[in-house]
Design a protein around this motif. Structure first.
Motif, short mmCIF file in Angstrom:
data_model
loop_
_atom_site.label_atom_id
_atom_site.label_comp_id
_atom_site.label_asym_id
_atom_site.label_seq_id
_atom_site.Cartn_x
_atom_site.Cartn_y
_atom_site.Cartn_z
N PHE A 80 0.80 -1.21 0.00
CA PHE A 80 -0.10 -0.22 -0.07
C PHE A 80 0.88 1.45 -0.14
CE2 PHE A 80 -3.00 -3.26 1.69
CZ PHE A 80 -4.44 -2.67 1.04
N LYS A 81 2.78 1.04 0.17
CA LYS A 81 2.77 2.47 0.45
C LYS A 81 2.83 2.90 -0.98
CE LYS A 81 7.70 4.04 1.55
NZ LYS A 81 8.75 3.37 1.38
N ASN A 82 2.83 2.46 -2.01
CA ASN A 82 2.73 2.81 -3.39
C ASN A 82 1.50 2.59 -4.19
OD1 ASN A 82 3.55 -0.39 -4.08
ND2 ASN A 82 5.19 0.62 -5.60
N PHE A 83 0.48 2.02 -2.88
CA PHE A 83 -1.02 1.33 -3.90
C PHE A 83 -0.14 0.32 -5.03
CE2 PHE A 83 -5.14 1.05 -5.52
CZ PHE A 83 -5.48 0.87 -4.43
N PHE A 84 0.11 -0.85 -4.70
CA PHE A 84 0.52 -2.31 -5.05
C PHE A 84 1.87 -1.78 -6.69
CE2 PHE A 84 -2.00 -3.72 -1.90
CZ PHE A 84 -1.48 -4.92 -1.77
N GLY A 85 2.13 -0.35 -6.81
CA GLY A 85 2.88 -0.08 -7.79
C GLY A 85 1.89 0.87 -8.99
N LEU A 86 0.83 0.55 -8.49
CA LEU A 86 0.28 1.90 -9.52
C LEU A 86 0.62 3.68 -9.18
CD1 LEU A 86 -3.20 0.46 -8.59
CD2 LEU A 86 -1.91 0.22 -10.45
N ASP A 87 1.37 3.96 -8.44
CA ASP A 87 1.57 5.21 -8.17
C ASP A 87 2.89 5.56 -8.39
OD1 ASP A 87 -0.40 5.88 -6.53
OD2 ASP A 87 0.75 5.06 -4.67
N GLU A 88 3.42 4.60 -9.06
CA GLU A 88 5.15 4.48 -9.51
C GLU A 88 4.83 3.51 -11.53
OE1 GLU A 88 8.05 3.00 -6.98
OE2 GLU A 88 7.32 4.74 -5.46
N ALA A 89 4.62 4.77 -12.64
CA ALA A 89 4.41 3.62 -13.63
C ALA A 89 5.81 4.54 -14.73
CB ALA A 89 3.01 4.43 -13.97
N SER A 90 5.67 3.78 -15.64
CA SER A 90 6.16 4.01 -16.64
C SER A 90 5.68 3.71 -17.91
CB SER A 90 8.04 3.34 -16.44
OG SER A 90 9.40 3.71 -17.67
N THR A 91 5.74 4.90 -19.27
CA THR A 91 4.70 4.16 -20.10
C THR A 91 5.53 4.71 -21.69
OG1 THR A 91 2.94 5.03 -19.24
CG2 THR A 91 2.87 5.19 -21.35
N LYS A 92 5.44 3.65 -22.26
CA LYS A 92 5.98 4.01 -23.49
C LYS A 92 4.94 4.34 -24.76
CE LYS A 92 7.71 0.49 -26.17
NZ LYS A 92 8.23 -0.70 -27.17
N LEU A 93 5.40 5.37 -25.10
CA LEU A 93 4.22 5.73 -26.36
C LEU A 93 5.66 5.08 -27.73
CD1 LEU A 93 2.71 8.70 -25.17
CD2 LEU A 93 1.96 6.42 -25.81
N GLY A 94 4.93 4.75 -28.83
CA GLY A 94 5.61 4.86 -29.87
C GLY A 94 4.39 4.31 -31.54
#
Length: 279
Positions: free
Chosen positions: A73-87
Motif C-alpha cells: 500500500f506504500k505505492n498502492f501495489f505499484g499503481l503510484d509509480e508507472a513508466s509508459t512508452k508511446l511509439g
C-alpha cells in the motif's frame, strides 16, 4: 497481494474480451493457412517476436509498467509509480518495418528496424528475423556529467530472432543479442554486453495464450538482474492485448534487457500491459 493481482488480471482480461466487436477489424495482417506466424503479437512479452507488420500498416504502441508490487500500500501495489512508452511502427514492406518510441523512464527515444531474413516453411525449419535499435537517453544532464557529448547518450542493440512454430498451440524463440552503450558505469556493467534469450507461447484456449521469456546477460559483474517475464495474450477479433508481470520496469528494448532490478523470489515484480492499435 497475490489475490489482488489475480483479480486485477482477470478484470483486465474480461474488459479486453468485451471489446471484441469494436476491435474486430483492427489487425489488417493476413496470413495463409499453410504458413501462420509463430506468434500472434509483435512482442512475446516485452522482447520482440518474429511477427512483422504488413506493408503500409501504421501501428500505435502503448506499453505501461506499474511500480514494484512488493511495496504494498506504500505505492498502492505499484499503481503510484508507472513508466509508459508511446511509439509508432510502419510497415515499409511485408518483410520490413521501422519503429520510433519514447519511454518516460530514463526519457529514452528508440529508433528500430525489423526485417525478415528467412521464413519457416516446407523447405526451412524456422523463422529468422533481424532487429536493430538505436537508443537516445535524454535524461543524462551536464550537472552529473559535465563533459557530456551527444554521442554519450547513444546505445545500440542488435538481435537475431529465431522462432519455430511446432503446432497450433506451441511456439519457441531463441534470441541472441548484443548491446553497446557509449556511456556506462564500469563498476556495475560493461559497455559491450552479450545476452541470450529464450521465449515461448502456449495457447490454452481459442483466444488466450500464456507467454514467457528469459534473457541471460553474460556480463559477469553486472549489477542488474536477468529479465524474466510472464504474460498473457488475449486475442479480441484479430487484435492482441497483452498483460504481463516482469522483474524489469523499463519498456525500452535496451533498458528492459540491461537494467532489470527486481527479484522474483522477493516479490519485486512489475505489472503492466502492451496495446497495439493499427491504422
Amino acid at each position: 497481494m497475490t489475490k489482488t493481482l489475480l483479480l486485477l488480471s482477470v478484470f483486465s482480461s474480461i474488459l479486453a474480451y468485451s471489446q471484441e466487436d469494436l476491435l474486430k477489424d483492427i489487425d489488417t495482417i493476413q496470413t495463409t493457412q499453410n504458413n501462420p506466424p509463430a506468434f500472434k503479437a509483435l512482442q512475446i512479452v516485452t522482447g520482440q517476436s518474429t511477427k512483422l507488420t504488413a506493408k503500409n500498416d501504421w501501428y500505435m504502441v502503448v506499453a505501461h509498467r506499474f511500480g514494484d508490487v512488493s511495496m504494498g500500500f506504500k505505492n498502492f501495489f505499484g499503481l503510484d509509480e508507472a513508466s509508459t512508452k508511446l511509439g509508432v511502427i510502419y510497415g515499409l514492406t511485408d518483410g520490413l518495418s521501422l519503429s520510433l518510441s519514447r519511454e518516460t523512464n530514463m526519457k529514452t527515444f528508440e529508433l528500430g528496424a525489423k526485417y525478415s531474413i528467412l521464413k519457416q516453411g516446407d523447405n526451412f525449419p524456422v523463422d529468422i528475423v533481424g532487429y536493430h535499435v538505436a537508443g537516445l537517453n535524454t535524461a543524462f544532464d551536464k550537472d552529473n556529467y559535465p563533459y557530456l557529448k551527444f554521442g554519450d547518450r547513444l546505445s545500440y542493440l542488435s538481435q537475431a530472432l529465431i522462432s519455430k512454430r511446432f503446432n497450433d498451440e506451441f511456439s519457441l524463440q531463441l534470441t541472441p543479442s548484443y548491446v553497446h552503450k557509449n556511456l556506462y558505469e564500469p563498476t556495475i556493467e560493461d559497455n559491450n554486453q552479450f545476452l541470450a534469450g529464450l521465449g515461448g507461447r502456449y495457447k490454452i484456449s481459442k483466444r488466450i495464450s500464456i507467454n514467457a521469456e528469459y534473457f541471460v546477460n553474460f556480463d559477469s559483474h553486472s549489477f542488474y538482474k536477468n529479465p524474466l517475464s510472464v504474460g498473457m495474450d488475449i486475442e479480441t477479433g484479430g487484435h492482441v492485448f497483452q498483460l504481463l508481470f516482469s522483474n524489469s520496469q523499463l519498456n525500452s528494448d535496451i533498458g528492459y534487457l540491461t537494467n532489470a532490478t527486481g527479484k522474483w523470489e522477493k516479490g519485486q515484480i512489475f505489472f503492466g500491459f502492451n496495446l497495439y492499435r493499427v491504422f
